[in-house]
Design an enzyme around this catalytic site. Structure first.
Site, PDB file in Angstrom:
ATOM      1  N   ARG A 103       0.929  -0.908  -0.011  1.00 50.58           N
ATOM      2  CA  ARG A 103      -0.128   0.033  -0.013  1.00 50.58           C
ATOM      3  C   ARG A 103       0.730   1.096  -0.046  1.00 50.58           C
ATOM      4  O   ARG A 103       1.950   1.106   0.639  1.00 50.58           O
ATOM      5  CB  ARG A 103      -0.792   0.049   1.356  1.00 50.58           C
ATOM      6  CG  ARG A 103      -1.835   1.349   1.315  1.00 50.58           C
ATOM      7  CD  ARG A 103      -3.069   0.946   0.453  1.00 50.58           C
ATOM      8  NE  ARG A 103      -4.097   1.636   1.009  1.00 50.58           N
ATOM      9  CZ  ARG A 103      -4.988   2.185   0.150  1.00 50.58           C
ATOM     10  NH1 ARG A 103      -5.050   1.754  -1.310  1.00 50.58           N
ATOM     11  NH2 ARG A 103      -5.945   2.783   0.828  1.00 50.58           N
ATOM     12  N   THR A 378      -9.896   0.576 -10.034  1.00 46.10           N
ATOM     13  CA  THR A 378      -8.960  -0.126  -9.344  1.00 46.10           C
ATOM     14  C   THR A 378      -8.789  -1.487 -10.162  1.00 46.10           C
ATOM     15  O   THR A 378      -9.606  -1.792 -11.307  1.00 46.10           O
ATOM     16  CB  THR A 378      -9.552  -0.671  -7.863  1.00 46.10           C
ATOM     17  OG1 THR A 378      -9.300   0.875  -7.156  1.00 46.10           O
ATOM     18  CG2 THR A 378      -8.448  -1.541  -7.161  1.00 46.10           C
ATOM     19  N   ASN A 398      -6.142   4.600  -6.891  1.00 47.31           N
ATOM     20  CA  ASN A 398      -7.400   5.315  -6.292  1.00 47.31           C
ATOM     21  C   ASN A 398      -8.429   5.434  -7.306  1.00 47.31           C
ATOM     22  O   ASN A 398      -9.046   4.302  -8.004  1.00 47.31           O
ATOM     23  CB  ASN A 398      -6.925   6.188  -5.299  1.00 47.31           C
ATOM     24  CG  ASN A 398      -8.355   6.542  -4.575  1.00 47.31           C
ATOM     25  OD1 ASN A 398      -9.296   5.546  -4.513  1.00 47.31           O
ATOM     26  ND2 ASN A 398      -8.529   7.847  -3.835  1.00 47.31           N
ATOM     27  N   ASP A 420      -7.932   8.137   0.793  1.00 45.61           N
ATOM     28  CA  ASP A 420      -8.399   7.285   1.335  1.00 45.61           C
ATOM     29  C   ASP A 420      -8.200   7.432   3.063  1.00 45.61           C
ATOM     30  O   ASP A 420      -8.937   6.665   3.849  1.00 45.61           O
ATOM     31  CB  ASP A 420      -7.757   5.718   1.040  1.00 45.61           C
ATOM     32  CG  ASP A 420      -8.486   5.136  -0.337  1.00 45.61           C
ATOM     33  OD1 ASP A 420      -9.651   5.719  -0.417  1.00 45.61           O
ATOM     34  OD2 ASP A 420      -8.053   4.407  -0.646  1.00 45.61           O
ATOM     35  N   SER A 449      -7.722   0.870   3.420  1.00 48.24           N
ATOM     36  CA  SER A 449      -8.221   0.383   1.852  1.00 48.24           C
ATOM     37  C   SER A 449      -9.491  -0.308   2.286  1.00 48.24           C
ATOM     38  O   SER A 449      -9.596  -1.014   3.235  1.00 48.24           O
ATOM     39  CB  SER A 449      -7.235  -0.425   1.422  1.00 48.24           C
ATOM     40  OG  SER A 449      -7.696  -0.783   0.164  1.00 48.24           O
ATOM     41  N   SER A 450     -10.152  -0.547   1.221  1.00 50.76           N
ATOM     42  CA  SER A 450     -11.138  -1.775   1.024  1.00 50.76           C
ATOM     43  C   SER A 450     -10.744  -2.840   0.051  1.00 50.76           C
ATOM     44  O   SER A 450     -11.856  -3.694  -0.058  1.00 50.76           O
ATOM     45  CB  SER A 450     -12.498  -1.013   0.646  1.00 50.76           C
ATOM     46  OG  SER A 450     -12.934   0.064   1.176  1.00 50.76           O
ATOM     47  N   GLY A 470     -13.735  -1.172  -6.987  1.00 52.70           N
ATOM     48  CA  GLY A 470     -15.037  -0.656  -6.569  1.00 52.70           C
ATOM     49  C   GLY A 470     -15.031   0.120  -5.459  1.00 52.70           C
ATOM     50  O   GLY A 470     -16.182   0.096  -4.786  1.00 52.70           O
ATOM     51  N   GLY A 471     -13.911   0.728  -5.116  1.00 53.26           N
ATOM     52  CA  GLY A 471     -13.851   1.394  -3.601  1.00 53.26           C
ATOM     53  C   GLY A 471     -14.714   0.865  -2.428  1.00 53.26           C
ATOM     54  O   GLY A 471     -14.403  -0.480  -2.222  1.00 53.26           O
TER      55      GLY A 471
HETATM   56  O1  DON Z   1      -8.011   1.364  -1.335  1.00 57.32           O
HETATM   57  C1  DON Z   1      -9.249   1.508  -1.598  1.00 57.32           C
HETATM   58  O2  DON Z   1     -10.026   1.010  -1.104  1.00 57.32           O
HETATM   59  C2  DON Z   1      -9.544   2.525  -2.687  1.00 57.32           C
HETATM   60  N1  DON Z   1      -8.448   3.244  -2.908  1.00 57.32           N
HETATM   61  C3  DON Z   1      -9.768   1.507  -3.974  1.00 57.32           C
HETATM   62  C4  DON Z   1     -10.289   2.311  -4.916  1.00 57.32           C
HETATM   63  C5  DON Z   1     -11.233   1.766  -6.008  1.00 57.32           C
HETATM   64  O3  DON Z   1     -11.518   0.500  -5.950  1.00 57.32           O
HETATM   65  C6  DON Z   1     -11.508   2.561  -7.250  1.00 57.32           C
HETATM   66  N2  DON Z   1     -12.180   1.664  -8.135  1.00 57.32           N
HETATM   67  N3  DON Z   1     -12.992   1.237  -8.847  1.00 57.32           N
END
Ligand code: DON
Length: 568
Positions: A103, A378, A398, A420, A449-450, A470-471
């Site tokens: 990370r 992502t 991100n 984040d 993070s997720s 997908g955040g």
């Molecule tokens: O680490 C995380 O949870 C976010 N930065 C992930 C971002 C993400 O999945 C964007 N995409 N679809």
């Protein structure tokens, strides 16, 4: 197929468009494949091809995954990266399950209030669209660490395909060409970005050969010098020079001191399976396990799939887990995250004791801006080989193309991962996620993070490698793939394709994809007091997965996007 295509194109440029548009769809995307030797699935057909070729040459799944990670930085620039970070779950052929954290890290001069003005208000866009938004990149160190410890091929060999793709170029898939055009105004603001994504004031068209000479040079330095080729010398100088142009804070010292970290995986059980996930600084492993623990006492077999009570149950479990995320989760090197308690089955029982079969519980509404307009990117990829290695990697800048700033002269994008962090208590990040002290900014801390790269084992053997972008929806996407396979006994292809829904405590909304909730189910959920049930503005997730069945490996790339599932 692609190699052939590239050489044809070079000799007959004027026929390019005809060739590209008459190519079989399987050149651009392939959603499923089966094979006995090995399997890969990623968001980029070219990167999947790289991984498969490496295994065919005798490399193991780690060699393939590392080669794919570098290839994705070339072929899928919105999320594949050198300037971002990620997480890798790894089942080794010796039977160990490992978690590698690469990370991004806050620069040494980062400060808790760095995105606030003098009156303590958040400065709009500062944590997403500036040089200051970038954390110290971790991908190069992480991929090389995985290769050193568990790969069998040389650095030069796994980097060669990415170098070739960057140097010689490849025909641009239509979805990526569309993205270039969408973001062109932002790319034009930065010299490096304009050089990478814009050609003589025009954006590249689908099917045109897209070359990245600066990126090829950076990759060559990494091949020749290892991590020093990125964190020291010319590339480090270029990163620091880029920072100086925009008041960014990544310094030479930050780059030199970046280290990936092997962490103890989150390990739990769900029915007869073992689930292995990513610990903090990701919330993914804990939340997936916590939600599974809350669901486990209920019967969710095939007959319960898409039943009203199942949907209600899952939403309620998600609500409670995400509420815990906001309060308790952050980088465990900086904050005492109660990991064992959160993944304890007794805690899940107690946490879920107020579950009401008839009625939704209440999360207070939060203010506007909670759901992003920004497109989100992502990427997740999975690999398995016949030796017993399984690799599950999620990596990101991100949001799409990170902060949109390519390091001038080095050819790669920087992340905007600082968003984040909880940049102010109670202020929702890009994904509507809330946080507090546990995830406050501090020098050298990693933002929560997720990302949920997951490995499921059965009788000690790799069974499933999955995960998603997908955040905030990464966690619920991964969860739904797991439940579809484990409980509903679906094929991997159907489990991945099946429409998804998502709840994250706050905002108190149920987001759903077309087909995920029928009219009848919508009214049952409303009658149980679920509020804010709305169609998701996004496709939810992109779960490129590989499963091991009796007859061999099955790889599936999520049909929501153009990816490549390959096997042999
Ligand atoms: O680490 C995380 O949870 C976010 N930065 C992930 C971002 C993400 O999945 C964007 N995409 N679809």
């Amino acid at each position: 197929m692609f190699k052939r295509l590239i050489s044809v194109v070079r000799h007959a440029k004027k026929y390019l468009l005809i060739i590209v548009f008459t190519l079989p769809a399987s050149v651009w995307a392939q959603t499923t494949a089966e094979g006995a030797q090995g399997a890969v699935s990623s968001r980029s057909m070219l990167a999947s091809q790289v991984g498969l070729d490496i295994m065919k040459q005798g490399g193991n799944a780690v060699d393939a995954a590392v080669a794919m990670g570098f290839a994705l930085a070339v072929t899928y620039p919105s999320a594949g990266n050198l300037g971002g970070g990620g997480f890798m779950m790894l089942h080794t052929e010796a039977g160990e399950v490992l978690a590698l954290d690469f990370r991004e890290t806050a620069p040494g001069t980062a400060a808790e209030n760095m995105f606030l003005d003098d009156s303590g208000s958040v400065i709009a866009g500062m944590s997403t669209e500036t040089h200051l938004a970038a954390g110290i990149p971790g991908s190069v160190a992480g991929l090389l660490e995985a290769l050193n410890k568990h790969g069998t091929f040389s650095r030069e060999k796994v980097l060669a395909p990415a170098i070739k793709l960057a140097e010689e170029g490849f025909p641009l898939p239509s979805d990526i060409a569309t993205q270039f055009s969408k973001h062109q105004d932002k790319f034009k603001k930065y010299a490096g970005s304009a050089r990478s994504f814009i050609k003589k004031n025009k954006t590249y068209q689908a099917g045109e050969i897209w070359k990245q000479p600066d990126l090829a040079l950076t990759l060559k330095l990494i091949a020749a010098q290892g991590r020093d080729g990125f964190y020291k010398g010319k590339v480090a100088d270029l990163i620091v020079a880029e920072m100086e142009k925009g008041n960014g804070r990544i310094s030479h010292n930050d780059l030199l001191s970046y280290e990936p970290v092997w962490r103890k995986p989150i390990h739990g059980t769900y029915r007869s399976f073992e689930i292995w996930g990513m610990p903090p600084p990701s919330s993914g492993g804990i939340l997936v396990q916590q939600i599974l623990n809350m669901l486990e006492p209920f019967v969710l077999d095939k007959s319960r799939r898409n039943q009203d009570e199942t949907l209600h149950l899952m939403i309620e479990a998600e609500r409670r887990a995400y509420a815990d995320r906001a309060e308790y989760l952050g980088d465990s090197d900086f904050y005492p995250v109660p990991i064992e308690r959160l993944i304890d089955k007794t805690y899940a029982k107690q946490r879920f004791s107020d579950f009401d079969v008839q009625k939704a519980s209440n999360s207070d509404e939060i203010g506007p801006g909670a759901w992003p307009e920004e497109s989100r990117e992502t990427t997740h990829y999975s690999v398995m080989d016949a030796k017993g290695n399984a690799v599950s990697v999620t990596t990101t800048l991100n949001t799409a193309y990170g902060n949109k700033i390519v390091v001038d002269g080095a050819g790669f994008l920087l992340n905007n991962e600082m968003d984040d962090f909880s940049i102010k208590p109670g202020f929702a990040n890009t994904y509507g996620l809330l946080g507090n002290k546990a995830n406050a900014i501090a020098p050298n801390k990693r933002m929560l993070s997720s990302m949920s790269p997951t490995i499921v084992t059965l009788n000690g053997q790799p069974f499933l490698a999955t995960g998603s972008p997908g955040g905030s929806t990464i966690i619920t996407t991964t969860l739904q793939v797991l439940i579809n396979v484990v409980d509903h006994n679906m094929t991997l292809a159907s489990a991945v394709k099946s429409p998804r829904f998502h709840h994250q405590w706050k905002p108190n909304k149920v987001f759903y994809e077309p087909g995920a909730l029928s009219e009848a189910q919508l009214s049952v959920l409303r009658s149980k007091n679920h509020v804010g049930i709305i169609p998701s503005p996004w496709k939810i997730g992109d779960a490129n997965s590989v499963i091991k069945r009796k007859r061999g490996f099955i790889s599936v790339s999520d049909p929501r996007s153009m990816g490549g599932a390959l096997a042999y």
